[in-house]
Scaffold this motif. Structure first.
Motif, mmCIF file in Angstrom:
data_model
loop_
_atom_site.group_PDB
_atom_site.id
_atom_site.type_symbol
_atom_site.label_atom_id
_atom_site.label_comp_id
_atom_site.label_asym_id
_atom_site.label_seq_id
_atom_site.Cartn_x
_atom_site.Cartn_y
_atom_site.Cartn_z
ATOM 1 N N GLY A 123 0.805 -1.377 -0.169
ATOM 2 C CA GLY A 123 0.023 -0.062 0.086
ATOM 3 C C GLY A 123 0.866 1.230 -0.027
ATOM 4 N N LEU A 124 2.113 1.308 0.843
ATOM 5 C CA LEU A 124 2.742 2.364 0.948
ATOM 6 C C LEU A 124 3.478 2.368 -0.372
ATOM 7 N N LEU A 125 4.079 1.518 -1.111
ATOM 8 C CA LEU A 125 4.616 1.630 -2.344
ATOM 9 C C LEU A 125 3.838 2.325 -3.518
ATOM 10 N N LEU A 126 2.387 1.969 -3.427
ATOM 11 C CA LEU A 126 1.427 2.091 -4.494
ATOM 12 C C LEU A 126 1.275 3.677 -4.161
ATOM 13 N N VAL A 131 1.652 9.297 -5.722
ATOM 14 C CA VAL A 131 2.220 10.734 -5.580
ATOM 15 C C VAL A 131 3.504 11.146 -6.295
ATOM 16 N N VAL A 132 4.410 10.180 -6.876
ATOM 17 C CA VAL A 132 5.658 10.524 -7.542
ATOM 18 C C VAL A 132 5.193 10.814 -9.066
ATOM 19 N N ARG A 133 4.249 9.744 -9.473
ATOM 20 C CA ARG A 133 3.650 10.099 -10.898
ATOM 21 C C ARG A 133 3.010 11.567 -11.086
ATOM 22 N N ASN A 134 2.506 11.750 -10.047
ATOM 23 C CA ASN A 134 1.543 13.190 -10.185
ATOM 24 C C ASN A 134 2.425 14.341 -10.016
ATOM 25 N N LEU A 135 3.892 14.340 -9.718
ATOM 26 C CA LEU A 135 4.887 15.260 -9.626
ATOM 27 C C LEU A 135 5.551 15.548 -11.197
ATOM 28 N N PRO A 136 6.007 16.609 -11.140
ATOM 29 C CA PRO A 136 6.814 16.848 -12.322
ATOM 30 C C PRO A 136 7.959 16.038 -12.664
#
Length: 146
Positions: A123-126, A131-136
């Motif tokens: 769950g934490l990895l997802l 979050v990362v895929r939504n950051l520049p």
């Protein structure tokens, strides 16, 4: 005198192969559909409700495109669309092969036993992936907008 069949006798191999082959068919039919009906073309599939509501890619966003890319042999495109899904599909493929092997040899089907700590880690990895895929910096992990 006829000997009664033993209660512990194993069913024939074709009967043991039934469940894994049924699972394969259940995965193949929608995969073929996704291979034919391109999710990259607008109007074929509904938009993700999470993306529509928040503007953020959820961990499943790009999953249909990922399957479409894999069905066409495009591993890099599939990884770009949804890397965790590619990892999940690889794990499921290995488990399916082990299931078939167990059916052929008469062994026990593989079991997945993840404890609470491992589910929390998944769950934490997802969450981190989301979050990362939504950051520049993680834009390469997000599927393209249609």
């Amino acid at each position: 005198m006829n000997a009664a069949p033993l209660a512990s006798a194993r069913p024939p191999v074709l009967r043991r192969l039934g469940p894994p082959l049924a699972a394969l068919a259940a995965v193949t039919v929608p995969t073929v559909y996704l291979a034919v009906v391109d999710p990259n073309a607008p109007g074929h599939y509904p938009a993700c409700p999470f993306l529509t509501a928040t503007g953020w890619w959820c961990p499943g966003c790009g999953g249909l495109r990922c399957v479409h890319a894999l069905a066409h042999g495009d591993l890099s495109g599939a990884l770009h669309d949804n890397a965790p899904a590619v990892l999940l599909f690889a794990v499921l493929a290995v488990l399916w092969v082990r299931w078939v092997w167990a059916a052929v040899t008469g062994g026990a089907a593989p079991r997945i036993a993840l404890g609470a700590r491992r589910w929390v880690l998944v769950g934490l990895l997802l969450l981190v992936f989301t979050v990362v895929r939504n950051l520049p910096v993680g834009a390469g992990l997000a599927p393209p907008l249609i």
